[in-house]
Enzyme design. Structure first.
Site, PDB file in Angstrom:
ATOM      1  CE  LYS A  71      -3.984  -2.123   2.254  1.00  0.00           C
ATOM      2  NZ  LYS A  71      -4.921  -1.808   1.171  1.00  0.00           N
ATOM      3  CG  HIS A 115      -1.233  -8.651   7.136  1.00  0.00           C
ATOM      4  ND1 HIS A 115      -0.581  -8.781   5.928  1.00  0.00           N
ATOM      5  CD2 HIS A 115      -2.431  -9.251   6.962  1.00  0.00           C
ATOM      6  CE1 HIS A 115      -1.353  -9.436   5.075  1.00  0.00           C
ATOM      7  NE2 HIS A 115      -2.473  -9.732   5.683  1.00  0.00           N
TER       8      HIS A 115
END
Length: 500
Positions: A198, A256
């Site tokens: 991202k 993550h």
């Protein structure tokens, strides 16, 4: 006739090849799990955008899955996926070119048929073509897929993208890496974490290392604590079988949240090249102390055990919050609080950095100083990224009254929001180029399972929480005397496209 997937001379290409962004050579993509949910939602729409925008000089995409369908049926499924999930308008001319570059081989056809399909694709693209294998499959199917690629003789000139989880504990991670390395070298393997793809995650590097205002205060002398908070409103969907084997910690924290922590906490790399960045992230992981189960809250939303495919007596956590520490010079004594869970009150993805308060206040009692907590620097990790810096300022009028104010930036403010690549798009391009910057290494993932061992061997009991809440009440004791940044007291300011 031009090679399939390449624009003919004079054909208008939307976008442009940007130096260093896309691969130099044509790509044969073998997409294993091509009819699955991830492929439909993200991979096929992403590949369509990358190819139609001109990021890839030439391509063929070969779908592989258990479904016994024809190439034309696969094209029809791909078209349906684009219509349902693509975030950009579907152009018929570009679709026609994309569809012509699609092929399909059912798993039951065997390695020989897959080899033949790849050879046809490489014959159309020329001898410079490279191979990218994307394994969009459950963990149990990963090694069989690797064996099939080896049996088909498709290891040479190739790179392979692996989806999480990368093992479920230290022993399984070591075993998985050992089996992978029997076929592919480490520099061929790309363990994907879409969070790091991202734009906001990468913006952390720019924010830290390009600004003299912030890098000097990025340490224990000025930072009190850090929160990485990723609550989700979604439930399990059709993933109950997978989730029962993993839970929130294995599914989200190791693959993550710890990766985001590594980016946020690492030392300045010697250069913005893949190896120096990976090495600095791994240094952070090596400096992490083992996770203490006493500093962990596990939760399960009410009704989880009634979900289809869930054990009625399941002890699997759908929520986890924990405190971890990094035992190095920069971060000694600074707690990092991580939280994630299913069926929570809001869906957010933030990093919030709380700065130490001044050692002494000159402001009179009742002025409001410190009443709304410390100053915070907050990164919103949504695709349309935002950054906020909160601070105290004087309220207009007589006397001294302080209010919490904020400076905010949103990607919409730049007018470049349309240039943002989705996470999977960026990571696919990086893998095609052989750039490991945003991917996890074998060494890094094994170290994270190592520090996880105390928690996995002695997990605290799960505590129930209501769906739509912020998790078990004990999460407030975990972070005390501080408070969780979510839910925000004030919403992000909406961007004003008119500039008024």
């Amino acid at each position: 006739m031009a090679s399939l997937g390449r624009p003919e001379a004079g054909t208008r290409v939307v976008g442009k090849m940007i130096a260093g962004v896309g691969p130099k050579f044509p790509q044969v993509v073998v997409l294993v799990g091509a009819t699955g949910d991830l492929s439909r939602r993200k991979l096929l729409p992403g590949l369509f955008h990358l190819t139609s925008a001109g990021f890839i000089p030439g391509y063929r995409i070969i779908g592989v899955s258990l479904d016994d369908i024809s190439p034309d049926e696969f094209r029809a499924q791909a078209r349906q996926a684009l219509e349902q999930f693509a975030t950009r308008k579907l152009d018929e001319e570009r679709w026609t070119a994309f569809a012509a570059a699609l092929d399909y081989v059912p798993l039951t056809a065997g390695a020989g048929m897959l080899r033949a399909a790849v050879e046809r694709a490489e014959g159309a693209l020329g001898p410079a073509a490279e191979r990218l294998h994307y394994l969009s499959v459950p963990p149990s199917a990963a090694l069989p897929a690797v064996k099939m690629l080896a049996d088909a003789g498709l290891v040479e000139r190739s790179r392979i993208i692996m989806e999480k989880p990368f093992g479920t504990d230290l022993a399984s991670a070591v075993s998985l890496n050992a089996h992978l390395h029997e076929v592919f070298s480490e520099d061929q393997i790309f363990r994907i974490d879409h969070f790091l793809g991202k734009e906001p995650a990468q913006n952390i590097l720019a924010f830290r290392f390009a600004n003299g205002l912030f890098e000097p205060i990025w340490n224990r002398n000025f930072i009190d604590h850090v929160q990485i908070d990723v609550p989700e409103t979604l439930g399990l969907g059709k993933r109950a079988g997978f989730y029962e084997q993993t839970g929130a910690y294995r599914d989200m924290v190791v693959t993550h949240l710890f990766q985001i922590l590594g980016f946020m906490a690492m030392e300045p790399p010697t250069s913005l090249e893949p190896h120096p960045i990976s090495e600095e992230k791994n240094k952070v992981f090596r400096s992490m102390l083992p996770i203490d189960p006493a500093h962990v809250v596990r939760g399960q939303y009410t009704g989880y055990r009634r979900e289809e495919g869930v054990d009625p007596e399941s002890d699997t956590e759908t929520f986890i919050a924990l405190k971890c520490t990094i035992d190095n010079w920069r971060w000694a004594g600074v707690p990092f609080f991580l939280r994630t869970g299913k069926r929570m009150a809001e869906g957010q993805r933030i990093i919030s950095i709380a700065f130490r308060e001044p050692p002494k206040s000159m402001f009179p009692a009742g002025s409001g100083v410190g009443a709304q907590g410390p100053d915070h620097l907050t990164f919103d990790l949504a695709d349309a990224s935002k950054i906020s810096l909160s601070f105290y300022g004087k309220r207009p009028g007589p006397g001294i009254r302080l209010d919490k104010l904020s400076l905010q930036f949103a990607m919409h403010d730049t007018g470049m929001i349309d240039d943002v690549l989705e996470a999977y798009e960026r990571l696919i391009l990086d893998a095609m180029r052989g750039d490991h910057t945003l991917f996890t290494t074998a060494q890094g993932i094994e170290r994270l399972w190592e520090v996880s061992r105390p928690l996995l061997e002695n997990p605290p009991p799960v505590r129930l929480y209501e769906a739509g809440s912020w998790g078990p009440k004990s999460v407030h004791q975990l972070v005390a005397p501080n408070a969780w940044r979510l839910p925000f007291e004030r919403a992000w300011r909406s961007p004003n496209p008119t500039g008024a």
